[in-house]
Design a protein around this motif. Structure first.
Motif, PDB file in Angstrom:
ATOM      1  N   GLN A   1      -5.007 -35.045   1.198  1.00  0.00           N
ATOM      2  CA  GLN A   1      -6.336 -35.217   1.805  1.00  0.00           C
ATOM      3  C   GLN A   1      -6.252 -36.188   2.985  1.00  0.00           C
ATOM      4  OE1 GLN A   1      -8.852 -36.487  -1.430  1.00  0.00           O
ATOM      5  NE2 GLN A   1      -9.211 -34.411  -2.168  1.00  0.00           N
ATOM      6  N   ARG A   2      -5.476 -37.251   2.815  1.00  0.00           N
ATOM      7  CA  ARG A   2      -5.310 -38.241   3.892  1.00  0.00           C
ATOM      8  C   ARG A   2      -4.653 -37.592   5.104  1.00  0.00           C
ATOM      9  NH1 ARG A   2      -1.424 -41.567   5.820  1.00  0.00           N
ATOM     10  NH2 ARG A   2      -2.048 -43.673   6.545  1.00  0.00           N
ATOM     11  N   PHE A   3      -3.626 -36.776   4.852  1.00  0.00           N
ATOM     12  CA  PHE A   3      -2.938 -36.095   5.947  1.00  0.00           C
ATOM     13  C   PHE A   3      -3.879 -35.118   6.647  1.00  0.00           C
ATOM     14  CE2 PHE A   3      -0.221 -32.628   7.612  1.00  0.00           C
ATOM     15  CZ  PHE A   3       0.513 -33.367   8.529  1.00  0.00           C
ATOM     16  N   ASN A   4      -4.683 -34.393   5.879  1.00  0.00           N
ATOM     17  CA  ASN A   4      -5.658 -33.465   6.468  1.00  0.00           C
ATOM     18  C   ASN A   4      -6.665 -34.202   7.344  1.00  0.00           C
ATOM     19  OD1 ASN A   4      -4.547 -31.192   5.262  1.00  0.00           O
ATOM     20  ND2 ASN A   4      -5.856 -31.316   3.461  1.00  0.00           N
ATOM     21  N   LEU A   5      -7.033 -35.420   6.915  1.00  0.00           N
ATOM     22  CA  LEU A   5      -7.956 -36.241   7.705  1.00  0.00           C
ATOM     23  C   LEU A   5      -7.345 -36.564   9.066  1.00  0.00           C
ATOM     24  CD1 LEU A   5     -10.547 -38.119   7.813  1.00  0.00           C
ATOM     25  CD2 LEU A   5      -9.058 -39.929   6.980  1.00  0.00           C
ATOM     26  N   LEU A   6      -6.072 -36.918   9.065  1.00  0.00           N
ATOM     27  CA  LEU A   6      -5.394 -37.264  10.313  1.00  0.00           C
ATOM     28  C   LEU A   6      -5.304 -36.071  11.264  1.00  0.00           C
ATOM     29  CD1 LEU A   6      -2.470 -39.427   8.899  1.00  0.00           C
ATOM     30  CD2 LEU A   6      -4.347 -40.266  10.275  1.00  0.00           C
ATOM     31  N   LEU A   7      -5.132 -34.887  10.699  1.00  0.00           N
ATOM     32  CA  LEU A   7      -4.950 -33.684  11.519  1.00  0.00           C
ATOM     33  C   LEU A   7      -6.143 -33.378  12.410  1.00  0.00           C
ATOM     34  CD1 LEU A   7      -3.226 -31.084   9.135  1.00  0.00           C
ATOM     35  CD2 LEU A   7      -2.196 -32.360  11.024  1.00  0.00           C
ATOM     36  N   VAL A   8      -7.344 -33.741  11.965  1.00  0.00           N
ATOM     37  CA  VAL A   8      -8.551 -33.370  12.710  1.00  0.00           C
ATOM     38  C   VAL A   8      -8.984 -34.447  13.708  1.00  0.00           C
ATOM     39  CG1 VAL A   8      -9.395 -31.855  10.893  1.00  0.00           C
ATOM     40  CG2 VAL A   8     -10.087 -34.250  10.889  1.00  0.00           C
ATOM     41  N   HIS A   9      -8.142 -35.452  13.911  1.00  0.00           N
ATOM     42  CA  HIS A   9      -8.500 -36.512  14.858  1.00  0.00           C
ATOM     43  C   HIS A   9      -7.454 -36.633  15.965  1.00  0.00           C
ATOM     44  CE1 HIS A   9     -10.980 -37.593  11.354  1.00  0.00           C
ATOM     45  NE2 HIS A   9     -11.833 -37.974  12.280  1.00  0.00           N
ATOM     46  N   ASN A  10      -7.880 -37.250  17.075  1.00  0.00           N
ATOM     47  CA  ASN A  10      -6.955 -37.385  18.199  1.00  0.00           C
ATOM     48  C   ASN A  10      -5.915 -38.470  17.927  1.00  0.00           C
ATOM     49  OD1 ASN A  10      -8.062 -39.986  18.922  1.00  0.00           O
ATOM     50  ND2 ASN A  10      -9.777 -38.913  19.890  1.00  0.00           N
ATOM     51  N   VAL A  11      -4.973 -38.622  18.846  1.00  0.00           N
ATOM     52  CA  VAL A  11      -3.839 -39.533  18.648  1.00  0.00           C
ATOM     53  C   VAL A  11      -4.294 -40.979  18.442  1.00  0.00           C
ATOM     54  CG1 VAL A  11      -1.753 -40.505  19.706  1.00  0.00           C
ATOM     55  CG2 VAL A  11      -2.257 -38.066  19.955  1.00  0.00           C
ATOM     56  N   ASP A  12      -5.261 -41.429  19.238  1.00  0.00           N
ATOM     57  CA  ASP A  12      -5.748 -42.811  19.110  1.00  0.00           C
ATOM     58  C   ASP A  12      -6.351 -43.054  17.733  1.00  0.00           C
ATOM     59  OD1 ASP A  12      -4.931 -43.427  21.639  1.00  0.00           O
ATOM     60  OD2 ASP A  12      -6.887 -43.087  22.568  1.00  0.00           O
ATOM     61  N   GLU A  13      -7.154 -42.092  17.264  1.00  0.00           N
ATOM     62  CA  GLU A  13      -7.775 -42.225  15.949  1.00  0.00           C
ATOM     63  C   GLU A  13      -6.730 -42.147  14.835  1.00  0.00           C
ATOM     64  OE1 GLU A  13     -12.283 -40.468  16.726  1.00  0.00           O
ATOM     65  OE2 GLU A  13     -10.637 -39.083  16.293  1.00  0.00           O
ATOM     66  N   GLN A  14      -5.702 -41.324  15.037  1.00  0.00           N
ATOM     67  CA  GLN A  14      -4.626 -41.225  14.048  1.00  0.00           C
ATOM     68  C   GLN A  14      -3.904 -42.566  13.905  1.00  0.00           C
ATOM     69  OE1 GLN A  14      -2.038 -38.003  15.144  1.00  0.00           O
ATOM     70  NE2 GLN A  14      -3.536 -36.423  14.682  1.00  0.00           N
ATOM     71  N   GLU A  15      -3.639 -43.205  15.043  1.00  0.00           N
ATOM     72  CA  GLU A  15      -2.965 -44.514  15.015  1.00  0.00           C
ATOM     73  C   GLU A  15      -3.851 -45.550  14.330  1.00  0.00           C
ATOM     74  OE1 GLU A  15      -1.874 -45.438  19.011  1.00  0.00           O
ATOM     75  OE2 GLU A  15      -0.215 -43.987  19.048  1.00  0.00           O
ATOM     76  N   LEU A  16      -5.148 -45.502  14.622  1.00  0.00           N
ATOM     77  CA  LEU A  16      -6.092 -46.430  13.991  1.00  0.00           C
ATOM     78  C   LEU A  16      -6.077 -46.240  12.473  1.00  0.00           C
ATOM     79  CD1 LEU A  16      -9.682 -47.238  15.140  1.00  0.00           C
ATOM     80  CD2 LEU A  16      -9.311 -46.521  12.806  1.00  0.00           C
ATOM     81  N   LEU A  17      -6.132 -44.983  12.036  1.00  0.00           N
ATOM     82  CA  LEU A  17      -6.151 -44.682  10.600  1.00  0.00           C
ATOM     83  C   LEU A  17      -4.862 -45.115   9.913  1.00  0.00           C
ATOM     84  CD1 LEU A  17      -7.845 -41.170  10.778  1.00  0.00           C
ATOM     85  CD2 LEU A  17      -8.779 -43.173   9.633  1.00  0.00           C
ATOM     86  N   GLU A  18      -3.742 -44.923  10.576  1.00  0.00           N
ATOM     87  CA  GLU A  18      -2.454 -45.285   9.976  1.00  0.00           C
ATOM     88  C   GLU A  18      -2.300 -46.796   9.819  1.00  0.00           C
ATOM     89  OE1 GLU A  18       0.485 -43.284  12.374  1.00  0.00           O
ATOM     90  OE2 GLU A  18       0.545 -41.579  10.987  1.00  0.00           O
ATOM     91  N   ASP A  19      -3.015 -47.564  10.638  1.00  0.00           N
ATOM     92  CA  ASP A  19      -2.949 -49.029  10.553  1.00  0.00           C
ATOM     93  C   ASP A  19      -3.891 -49.589   9.494  1.00  0.00           C
ATOM     94  OD1 ASP A  19      -1.055 -49.130  12.521  1.00  0.00           O
ATOM     95  OD2 ASP A  19      -2.468 -49.516  14.149  1.00  0.00           O
ATOM     96  N   LEU A  20      -4.782 -48.758   8.965  1.00  0.00           N
ATOM     97  CA  LEU A  20      -5.748 -49.219   7.952  1.00  0.00           C
ATOM     98  C   LEU A  20      -5.114 -49.257   6.568  1.00  0.00           C
ATOM     99  CD1 LEU A  20      -8.870 -47.139   9.042  1.00  0.00           C
ATOM    100  CD2 LEU A  20      -8.544 -49.605   9.353  1.00  0.00           C
ATOM    101  N   PRO A  21      -5.715 -50.038   5.648  1.00  0.00           N
ATOM    102  CA  PRO A  21      -5.241 -50.021   4.261  1.00  0.00           C
ATOM    103  C   PRO A  21      -5.283 -48.589   3.715  1.00  0.00           C
ATOM    104  CG  PRO A  21      -6.798 -51.813   4.580  1.00  0.00           C
ATOM    105  CD  PRO A  21      -6.841 -50.983   5.830  1.00  0.00           C
ATOM    106  N   VAL A  22      -4.254 -48.204   2.985  1.00  0.00           N
ATOM    107  CA  VAL A  22      -4.167 -46.843   2.468  1.00  0.00           C
ATOM    108  C   VAL A  22      -5.360 -46.514   1.571  1.00  0.00           C
ATOM    109  CG1 VAL A  22      -2.788 -45.277   1.044  1.00  0.00           C
ATOM    110  CG2 VAL A  22      -1.664 -46.797   2.664  1.00  0.00           C
ATOM    111  N   SER A  23      -5.821 -47.481   0.771  1.00  0.00           N
ATOM    112  CA  SER A  23      -6.955 -47.237  -0.129  1.00  0.00           C
ATOM    113  C   SER A  23      -8.212 -46.847   0.655  1.00  0.00           C
ATOM    114  CB  SER A  23      -7.238 -48.477  -0.984  1.00  0.00           C
ATOM    115  OG  SER A  23      -7.547 -49.584  -0.166  1.00  0.00           O
ATOM    116  N   LEU A  24      -8.388 -47.414   1.856  1.00  0.00           N
ATOM    117  CA  LEU A  24      -9.547 -47.084   2.685  1.00  0.00           C
ATOM    118  C   LEU A  24      -9.418 -45.661   3.236  1.00  0.00           C
ATOM    119  CD1 LEU A  24     -12.146 -47.670   4.176  1.00  0.00           C
ATOM    120  CD2 LEU A  24     -10.843 -48.928   5.902  1.00  0.00           C
ATOM    121  N   THR A  25      -8.214 -45.290   3.685  1.00  0.00           N
ATOM    122  CA  THR A  25      -8.036 -43.937   4.210  1.00  0.00           C
ATOM    123  C   THR A  25      -8.168 -42.895   3.096  1.00  0.00           C
ATOM    124  OG1 THR A  25      -5.622 -44.147   4.044  1.00  0.00           O
ATOM    125  CG2 THR A  25      -6.619 -44.640   6.169  1.00  0.00           C
ATOM    126  N   TYR A  26      -7.738 -43.244   1.892  1.00  0.00           N
ATOM    127  CA  TYR A  26      -7.944 -42.347   0.752  1.00  0.00           C
ATOM    128  C   TYR A  26      -9.440 -42.091   0.562  1.00  0.00           C
ATOM    129  CZ  TYR A  26      -3.161 -42.674  -1.219  1.00  0.00           C
ATOM    130  OH  TYR A  26      -1.820 -42.574  -1.437  1.00  0.00           O
TER     131      TYR A  26
END
Length: 206
Positions: A80-105
């Protein structure tokens, strides 16, 4: 290492240069963890797709997960986390990857857009305004309360509007001796209605 780096360390306990050094280390480690979880999600998604569909591989994905020691719940959260990243642009992907994993979950769950308050809280995360799971839950709760208050106020407004209409009809069909009393009641209800309307506007602007 746990799947989330702690954000509770008090940086004012150390001198400025040490604090900046540690903050950079925390950032670097978050980046490493975020990218690792993204890659895990990619591998799991590809494996899931390979074993998907109405064929002789039905149920094989979960059997495969068990064989490699990955919990089903963890695997699906990573996908689900990976699917979330797929629908966002590169800047948003980098932002999400820097967040706590529990928040992205949390924001990757299908239920993260089930209500308006959840949608707004998720949007705040994607804008970089919310950076921890605790902040997300607090904001979502605040938005949910405002949403409920607004609904309650809307209902109260509709009831007052009905009451006011009833009084207006009575004025039109009564003898003149009661008109003054009814007009005063209508004036009171009009004021109450106006006050409720103002409260609703204030709530909507928050």
């Amino acid at each position: 290492m746990t799947n989330e780096l702690s954000t509770e360390f008090k940086y004012d306990l150390v001198d400025h240069s040490t604090a900046e050094f540690l903050k950079q280390k925390e950032f670097n480690m978050r980046e490493i963890v975020g990218k690792a979880y993204t890659e895990l999600g990619r591998e799991l998604k590809e494996a899931q797709e390979k074993l998907a569909g109405n064929n002789h591989y039905n149920g094989m994905f979960e059997k495969w997960l068990k064989s490699i020691g990955v919990k089903k719940a963890t695997a699906y959260k990573l996908i689900q986390r990976f699917n979330l990243l797929l629908v966002h642009n590169v800047d948003e992907q980098e932002l999400l990857e820097d967040l706590p994993v529990s928040l992205t979950y949390e924001i990757a769950k299908p239920s993260s857009e089930s209500t308006e308050s959840k949608k707004q809280a998720k949007e705040a995360v994607l804008k970089g305004e919310v950076k921890t799971l605790k902040e997300y839950k607090e904001l979502e709760a605040k938005l949910r309360k405002a949403e409920e208050d607004n609904k309650n106020l809307s209902y109260e407004l509709s009831q007052e509007k009905k009451n006011r209409t009833v009084v207006e009809k009575v004025i039109d069909n009564t003898d003149y001796k009661q008109i003054d009393t009814l007009k005063k009641e209508l004036e009171y209800k009009n004021k109450k209605y106006e006050n409720l309307s103002k409260q609703k506007m204030i709530l909507e602007q928050q």
